[in-house]
Each structure stands twice: as C-alpha cells, then as structure tokens.
Design an enzyme around this catalytic site. Sequence first.
Site, mmCIF file in Angstrom:
data_model
loop_
_atom_site.group_PDB
_atom_site.id
_atom_site.type_symbol
_atom_site.label_atom_id
_atom_site.label_comp_id
_atom_site.label_asym_id
_atom_site.label_seq_id
_atom_site.Cartn_x
_atom_site.Cartn_y
_atom_site.Cartn_z
ATOM 1 N N LYS A 192 0.658 -1.384 -0.266
ATOM 2 C CA LYS A 192 0.062 0.449 0.127
ATOM 3 C C LYS A 192 0.736 1.546 -0.784
ATOM 4 O O LYS A 192 1.951 1.412 0.617
ATOM 5 C CB LYS A 192 -1.269 0.120 1.357
ATOM 6 C CG LYS A 192 -0.014 0.230 2.153
ATOM 7 C CD LYS A 192 -1.348 0.114 3.523
ATOM 8 C CE LYS A 192 -0.585 0.496 5.060
ATOM 9 N NZ LYS A 192 -1.175 0.762 5.961
ATOM 10 N N ALA A 224 -9.741 2.286 9.988
ATOM 11 C CA ALA A 224 -9.962 0.467 9.044
ATOM 12 C C ALA A 224 -9.798 0.335 7.625
ATOM 13 O O ALA A 224 -10.637 0.468 7.256
ATOM 14 C CB ALA A 224 -11.557 0.552 9.865
ATOM 15 N N GLY A 225 -9.321 2.187 7.564
ATOM 16 C CA GLY A 225 -9.000 2.350 6.213
ATOM 17 C C GLY A 225 -8.326 1.713 5.456
ATOM 18 O O GLY A 225 -8.937 0.864 4.334
ATOM 19 N N THR A 226 -7.394 0.807 5.638
ATOM 20 C CA THR A 226 -6.923 -0.332 5.378
ATOM 21 C C THR A 226 -7.221 -2.245 5.216
ATOM 22 O O THR A 226 -6.955 -2.346 4.431
ATOM 23 C CB THR A 226 -5.243 -0.545 6.160
ATOM 24 O OG1 THR A 226 -4.683 1.190 6.137
ATOM 25 C CG2 THR A 226 -4.285 -1.324 5.500
#
Length: 310
Positions: A192, A224-226
């Site tokens: 990422k 909690a985006g990843t």
Amino acid sequence: MNSSYMVFSGTATRYLAEKICQSLGCPLGQLVITKFSDGEFSVSYEESIRGRDVFLVQSTFPNSDNLMELLLMIDAAKRASARTINAVIPYFGWARQDRKDKPRVSIGAKLVADLLSAAGVNRVITMDLHADQIQGFFNVPVDHLYASNVILPYLKSLNLPDMCIASPDVGGSKRANTYAKYLGCPLVLCNKTRARANVVESMQIIGDVDGKNVVIIDDMVDTAGTITKAADIMKAAGAKTVRACASHCVMSGPASDRIQNSALEEMVFTDSIPYSHHCAKVKQLSVADLFAETIRLVIENKSISSQYLI
C-alpha cells in the site's frame, strides 16, 4: 500465591483488571481518582501498599488522561513505599511514533517510556507493541506478550479449509509470516501507499487468494481504512471469505461503519481496549488469563517463556 502483591486499575481499564483479578483469585485494590472541575485529577490508594509488589493495570489509549492516570498511580505508589511497581499496559499508546520518519518530529514512544521511568516504574508488562524495538526504549525489564496466544486457538477452532494468512502492508509481513508458519498455510502480502496518515492511496495484492479463506493479521485497527480496503480487494480477486484479526481495537472515527459495510466476514480483536460502539462483525477475545498468568509467574520469579505460542 501469597499476599505480597496487590493489583490496582485506572479508570479506563477497570473492566480488564477485574477479569485479571478473578483469574488470579485476588481482590482488586481500592484506589480513588478525584477529578476537579478544571479537568485536573489526583490519585490516592485507600489501603496500605507499603512493602508490596504493586501491579497497575492501565492501557494508554486516547485520550491522554489514561496515560496521566498511570503516571500518577506510579508516583503515588512510589511515595507510599511500594516494594516494586509494575505497569501492566495491555495497549501501549503512542507506539506508532517509534522513529523520526520525517524531519522535525518527536519520537512519542521514547518520550512515554522516559515518562514511565521517571515516574518510578520497575517493570512493564505489555502486549503486541507496534514496533518490537520499543522494548529497548526502557531501562527496566519489559515483558512483551503476544495476542497470538488467544487468536491462534480461535483460528484453529474455525477449521477453515484452504486458509491463507495475509498482511495488510509490508510492515506487518513478519507477524503474518509467523502465523502462516504456525498454521502451515500460504502467505499473501498487500503493498500500500498512503496519501497521508490514515488515508490509503493505492493497494496491490502480492500472492494468490483465489478460492482461499483469507485471514488478515494486524497489530491494531484505527480508522479501518487499510483493513477494509484489503478485504474488498481480496474478495474481488476471488477469495471465498475474508476475515481479520488484530490485537488492539482502536476503532476511531468511521471504523465501525467501514467494517460493517466491508467484505469482512468478521473482525476479531482482543479486549486490550474496550469497544463501546455497535458492529455485528466485531468479536473480542479476552487476554485477562494471559496477563494474570504472567503476573503470577513474575510474582513467583519464574520464566514467562511458557506464555509464548509463537
């Protein structure tokens, strides 16, 4: 077990301290935190701790009052002539600031370690530090436990066929690889790039998840985006199911909604941080017995290596 030790708790981690005491078979010590109208507070022990081994249970998640409570608890114990002062910190906050990753920034983890040492702590018992090298920031013994003690038995109980372990980023590959080796299953990585803190710009999968039951392993989930982006990408790449396990339930901002609306089957945490929001996909496993047994071994001057599954 003898009566030479006492266990106390700060405000935010009392729920876990009560379970630890239940496992130890001892009462939770009496401590009063008095708050003033301007937000200041003071700490006082309501029973004698002179000559005792004191264990102070307090995670230092936001806000900073939890850290300040712990510092005052340590200082008060020192001034009350406790024999040893042991800080039990299931979640060690500020741990993401473990190095200078750009010019003119602080190293928050080192600062917190110095504050605890200056307050008078003799030992730190913690779990799944964001970076292992933080143990070296202390000049006192650090017992570093791992949530794998409770997460691995849970994963094995699911009896998932074609299981695959995944890391949501390259930085967590060592942790995920350890899980994969123990469970004897393949490892997948996510690469990422971030636009800025808490914002993922792009993500690619390294490995094959087609037809697999994927378990994403991480140390903490903040916004909690990843983790949700990784789950959605893996599901789109042909994964049968995607679930995630993380040690610390930070879960700030839109995290609960993101997990509820994601491709995740479930999100598993330990109870190192309390979770007060509602999300049907979130499950918490208790680490109270893990910390209780470690405290017992410390009191009895025995090795804690038996506490490590991996």
